[in-house]
Design a protein around this motif. Structure first.
Motif, PDB file in Angstrom:
ATOM      1  N   ILE A  57     -30.149 -64.683 -37.985  1.00 46.99           N
ATOM      2  CA  ILE A  57     -29.135 -65.283 -39.006  1.00 46.99           C
ATOM      3  C   ILE A  57     -30.121 -65.600 -40.235  1.00 46.99           C
ATOM      4  CG2 ILE A  57     -27.336 -66.700 -39.638  1.00 46.99           C
ATOM      5  CD1 ILE A  57     -26.564 -66.807 -36.483  1.00 46.99           C
ATOM      6  N   ILE A 162     -23.459 -66.237 -45.809  1.00 50.50           N
ATOM      7  CA  ILE A 162     -23.280 -67.366 -44.791  1.00 50.50           C
ATOM      8  C   ILE A 162     -21.606 -67.027 -44.252  1.00 50.50           C
ATOM      9  CG2 ILE A 162     -22.333 -69.682 -44.337  1.00 50.50           C
ATOM     10  CD1 ILE A 162     -24.830 -70.286 -46.206  1.00 50.50           C
ATOM     11  N   ILE A 163     -20.677 -66.820 -45.133  1.00 45.30           N
ATOM     12  CA  ILE A 163     -19.499 -66.557 -44.542  1.00 45.30           C
ATOM     13  C   ILE A 163     -19.245 -65.340 -43.553  1.00 45.30           C
ATOM     14  CG2 ILE A 163     -16.847 -65.948 -45.290  1.00 45.30           C
ATOM     15  CD1 ILE A 163     -17.346 -67.756 -47.789  1.00 45.30           C
ATOM     16  N   ASN A 166     -21.047 -65.605 -40.397  1.00 46.10           N
ATOM     17  CA  ASN A 166     -20.183 -66.455 -39.547  1.00 46.10           C
ATOM     18  C   ASN A 166     -19.271 -65.505 -38.833  1.00 46.10           C
ATOM     19  OD1 ASN A 166     -19.352 -69.317 -38.336  1.00 46.10           O
ATOM     20  ND2 ASN A 166     -17.553 -68.630 -39.677  1.00 46.10           N
ATOM     21  N   TYR A 167     -18.245 -64.883 -39.725  1.00 42.73           N
ATOM     22  CA  TYR A 167     -17.348 -64.039 -39.369  1.00 42.73           C
ATOM     23  C   TYR A 167     -17.788 -63.225 -37.960  1.00 42.73           C
ATOM     24  CZ  TYR A 167     -13.574 -60.572 -39.207  1.00 42.73           C
ATOM     25  OH  TYR A 167     -12.308 -59.829 -38.646  1.00 42.73           O
ATOM     26  N   LEU A 169     -20.336 -62.999 -36.248  1.00 41.27           N
ATOM     27  CA  LEU A 169     -20.653 -63.770 -35.181  1.00 41.27           C
ATOM     28  C   LEU A 169     -19.449 -64.322 -34.155  1.00 41.27           C
ATOM     29  CD1 LEU A 169     -23.339 -66.411 -36.171  1.00 41.27           C
ATOM     30  CD2 LEU A 169     -23.901 -64.472 -34.725  1.00 41.27           C
ATOM     31  N   ASN A 170     -18.362 -64.659 -34.913  1.00 37.48           N
ATOM     32  CA  ASN A 170     -17.241 -65.087 -33.959  1.00 37.48           C
ATOM     33  C   ASN A 170     -16.236 -63.950 -33.826  1.00 37.48           C
ATOM     34  OD1 ASN A 170     -17.495 -68.168 -33.615  1.00 37.48           O
ATOM     35  ND2 ASN A 170     -18.150 -67.821 -35.687  1.00 37.48           N
TER      36      ASN A 170
END
Length: 365
Positions: A57, A162-163, A166-167, A169-170
């Protein structure tokens, strides 16, 4: 020199943004590649393997941000030194991989563009030259916009990365570059076209002829020579066609059920490449959706590379009403970037694929 620096600035900046974004779209996939580099057979840094995802990341976000910084001329000294250090490290890494044939694909552009080890090294050498031009011609790198605007653009780039990271990844990668994307037919992906080129091998035959060693090279045929055969060395000089899907099997107790299951009109697959590392809370939701699917006439199976002890433990603990089949771990990691993840197939065609966080989005007919 000014024009050369300008060209290098645009080329390097855009390439870093594209390369970084492709990997940012799939940081889990890039972390698998880092684990391969950290393994004992390559760099022998196994203590870094647990941190592969975090490193992945950081690296991909840093790569995109450096590209943006270079284009707008923000923090010039920091950006150039960072680019130089990064490309020196990756040039060494790709050379090491190519020379010792350690990693067959560097993962520089994720699954979007596959490069051979030597192609990866060549790409890094070109980038190294361009970054050196930027470094020694840094007086020609003029900032765009005023200081305040540059800071805003830099901050926005970091926040967006970052946003977005994070998206994915989840959930799952927004853009799926792998051969198991929604709409793909697995059996079609395993087919060989009739005109597909075959691999070409070169055979070096060694003979003892009148007390002297003689080597004859052919492309397969046994040479006619009056001497004692010593041995033969084989080298692949041209790769043959490799279908997009070439390592997909569904096995149970040594029996291959792939062809049979690919004909199922309604197949729900629960994929967990390693049950020891799975998100266990997800199996409570999987229990609900798999029971519902079974009641609607779906064939429900699990696919994992874990041993029978683990599959039995998960089945008993969560009272799952389906059995697990064995599939290669790398294949399962490629199919879905989620552990566990769910797929729905209709006669071998992938119609739905979801992360364990999105099980509620699965639509059952």
């Amino acid at each position: 020199m000014k024009h050369l620096v300008g060209f290098s600035r645009v080329f390097v900046g855009i390439l870093f943004i594209i390369s970084g974004f492709i990997k940012l779209n799939d940081p889990v996939g890039f972390s698998f590649k880092l684990e391969e580099y950290f393994s004992q057979g390559v760099l022998d840094l196994p203590f870094l393997m647990p941190y592969a995802l975090a490193i992945s990341i950081f690296v991909v976000i840093f790569e995109v941000v450096l590209g943006v910084f270079l284009l707008i001329g923000y923090r010039k000294s920091f950006t150039l030194w960072s680019l130089l250090l990064m490309i020196v490290f990756f040039t060494f890494l790709t050379f090491y991989s190519a020379y010792f044939n350690k990693v067959t694909d560097c993962g520089c552009f994720g699954d979007a563009i596959k490069l051979t080890p030597w192609e990866s090294f060549t790409k890094d050498v070109v980038l190294l030259v361009l970054i050196l031009i930027l470094y020694f011609g840094r007086q020609h790198i003029k900032p765009l916009f005023n200081q305040g605007v540059r800071q805003i653009i830099a901050l926005v780039a970091v926040v967006i990365c970052i946003i977005y990271g994070n998206y994915v990844l989840n959930h799952l990668p927004v853009i799926d570059f792998r051969p198991y994307e929604i709409g793909a037919n697995i059996e079609d992906g395993m087919e060989f076209p009739e005109d597909a080129p075959n691999a070409i091998f070169e055979y070096a035959w060694k003979f003892n002829v009148n007390g002297k060693e003689q080597v004859l090279v052919t492309q397969g045929e046994y040479p006619e020579v009056d001497g004692e055969f010593i041995g033969v060395e084989t080298e692949e000089i041209q790769k043959g066609y490799e279908p997009p899907i070439h390592d997909f099997t569904i096995e149970q107790q040594g029996e291959d059920f792939t062809a049979l299951l690919m004909q199922e009109p309604k197949l729900l697959i629960v994929i967990a490449y390693d049950l020891a590392k799975s998100e266990y809370e997800a199996f409570e939701k999987i229990k609900i959706v798999s029971d519902k699917a079974d009641g609607l006439g779906y064939k429900v199976i699990g696919m994992s590379a874990s041993n029978e002890d683990w599959t039995r433990k998960i089945i008993e603990e969560y009272q799952l009403g389906f059995e697990f089949y064995f599939t290669d771990e790398t294949t399962l990691k490629t199919i879905v970037r989620s552990n566990p993840g769910l797929l729905i197939l209709e006669r071998g065609t992938i119609t739905q694929k979801v992360h364990f966080n999105d099980i509620e989005d699965l639509e059952l007919e």
